[in-house]
Design an enzyme around this catalytic site. Structure first.
Site, PDB file in Angstrom:
ATOM      1  CB  SER A   1      -0.926   0.155   1.213  1.00 57.71           C
ATOM      2  OG  SER A   1      -2.016   1.047   0.871  1.00 57.71           O
TER       3      SER A   1
ATOM      4  CG  ASP B   1       7.574   5.515 -11.740  1.00 60.88           C
ATOM      5  OD1 ASP B   1       8.162   4.324 -11.782  1.00 60.88           O
ATOM      6  OD2 ASP B   1       6.297   5.367 -11.806  1.00 60.88           O
TER       7      ASP B   1
ATOM      8  CE  LYS C   1      -4.993  -1.953   0.270  1.00 62.96           C
ATOM      9  NZ  LYS C   1      -5.454  -0.707   0.380  1.00 62.96           N
TER      10      LYS C   1
END
Length: 463
Positions: A324, A335, A349
């Site tokens: 999560s 990224d 998740k």
């Protein structure tokens, strides 16, 4: 499928036409709450004008046969079940079943569940100290929380709990299982666990305690290299994370040569806390966005100018217990090429749960959106793939014959600081020496630091 009917009523039929319109468009119970277009539609009907009404697609409506089936099952249970069942309890059970069948994270929140939700985000609650979910009808350990009875007893991420004490877990809801795991501090609960690699179930006795979770731990692990461990994301974790970074730099006296952010076995928590942590290390750009069916579930979070450690190389450690909010932070830094992600694949998740109140004491927690990293990667059921895969391993010093060196020669010339270096090496024991993944992260940071210093020296020479 779109059906359009045309009406051309005389004024005397306006009342009937109005009633038909409200049946077809149930959201328009009060004309004053309708939008401008709907008001014009109602006025047109009342004045006998020709209007178009798009009727709901029958295929998208509640199936009457299934509703009758539900009512029949309800009645059969009321009439024939071995014990009398309260209507309210039956309806509540139906709601629970309807939500739990959607996904493992959607659930019905009774008053006590509200309290547990608040406890999990405030950082203090009673129980064993494990973050859990449901898988194939069993309770799956997402991760044990640091310094809790479950972790100390040997519960591991990925364990499947099949029995709680003498009660089989199969058939329980997640809320029922959590309720059994909580109890009076000092009492012992036996967990029967199925673990990958074990030929038979194992039993672990865990003593309940008041669980106080410290979300941030930090220290200097070697000269110039900092370590921050985030155990879970609570309401104030973002601010604590920024403070920890600033304190590490103050302790070192200058910019750190490298930083390890440890998210292993971090089950997640509050989205905003993960966004704040990423924002502390990014100057600009998208951190995470969510996509769902309703407008309120489509959110975008961007970094604000300001970077606590702009010149420090970073390694983020993750594993199968990182879920999560942990995956949001790792994915954002990956990224933006702000950090190297190391370890093993994260949990995956990647869904958003929204608490929707039903009344003053009840609510539903329902999955309403999915998370996406800045590059548009969905975390759900995929997780974050590390840039460098490093599996956990035990470190063992290999016995070897000592080499004969210049220092062993009788009468050798003494080297500069020879005795001092020997005593320092004998007294040092880095935490990374016991943790293969942490040691790998530290070695990578040292390599990057050497290259950066070499490039800086060459640049200065060229200038």
């Amino acid at each position: 499928m779109r059906r359009v009917r045309r009406f051309n009523h005389a004024p005397t039929m306006s009342a009937l036409a109005l009633a038909s319109c409200l049946t077809a468009l149930p959201g328009l119970i009060h004309a004053q709450e309708a939008d401008e277009e709907t008001r014009r539609l109602l006025e047109g009907i009342q004045h006998g004008e020709q209007v178009e009404i798009e009727l709901p697609d029958p295929e998208e409506q509640l199936p009457l046969d299934d509703l009758r089936k539900f009512a029949e099952v309800f009645g059969r249970i009321k009439d024939a079940y071995v014990e009398e069942v309260d209507d309210r309890k039956l309806l509540e059970s139906a709601i629970k079943g309807m939500l739990s069948d959607l996904d493992p994270h959607s659930t019905y929140l009774a008053p006590k569940d509200y309290e547990q939700l608040e406890e999990s985000t405030s950082g203090e609650f009673g129980g064993l100290g494990i973050e859990v979910g449901m898988e194939d009808g069993f309770v799956k350990v997402i991760s044990p929380i640091d310094d809790t009875p479950a972790q100390k007893a040997g519960v591991q991420a990925g364990d499947l709990i099949v029995k709680l004490g003498d009660q089989p877990v199969k058939g329980m809801s997640l809320e029922e299982a959590v309720k059994l795991m909580r109890g009076k501090p000092g009492t012992v609960l036996t967990l029967t666990i199925v673990r990958e690699g074990e030929s038979a179930p194992i039993e672990i006795d865990v003593e309940r305690a008041i669980i106080k979770v410290t979300s941030i731990k930090s220290r200097i692990i070697e000269n110039g290299y900092g370590y921050v461990r985030i155990t879970q994301f609570q309401a104030d974790t973002g601010a604590q994370f920024t403070t920890a970074l600033e304190n590490l730099e103050k302790e070192h006296g200058s910019d750190l040569d490298g930083l390890v952010i440890d998210l292993r076995n971090n089950p997640g928590g509050i989205l905003q806390a993960a966004v704040e942590a990423a924002d502390a290390l990014l100057d600009e750009g998208l951190i995470v966005y969510t996509e769902g069916r309703i407008q309120s579930s489509r959110l975008r979070f961007n970094a604000k100018p300001g970077n606590v450690m702009p010149n420090t190389a970073i390694v983020v450690l993750i594993n199968g217990g990182s879920a999560s909010a942990s995956e949001i932070l790792a994915g954002a830094l990956q990224d933006h090429e702000r950090a190297v992600v190391m370890g093993t694949q994260s949990f995956g998740k990647g869904s958003v749960q929204t608490v929707i109140p039903l009344d003053e004491t009840h609510a539903i927690k329902m999955t309403t959106a999915r998370y996406y990293t800045p590059d548009g990667r969905s975390i759900q059921a995929k997780g974050i793939k590390p840039d460098i895969e490093v599996k956990p391993a035990e470190l063992t010093e290999l016995d070897s014959q000592p080499f004969f060196t210049e220092a062993d020669l009788s009468g050798h010339l003494e080297g500069q600081d020879e005795g001092q270096e020997a005593s320092e090496e004998d007294g040092q024991a880095s935490p990374a020496s016991r943790d293969f993944q942490l040691r790998s992260a530290l070695n990578l940071l040292k390599g990057l630091s050497i290259l950066n210093k070499r490039n800086k020296t060459e640049q200065e020479s060229a200038d």
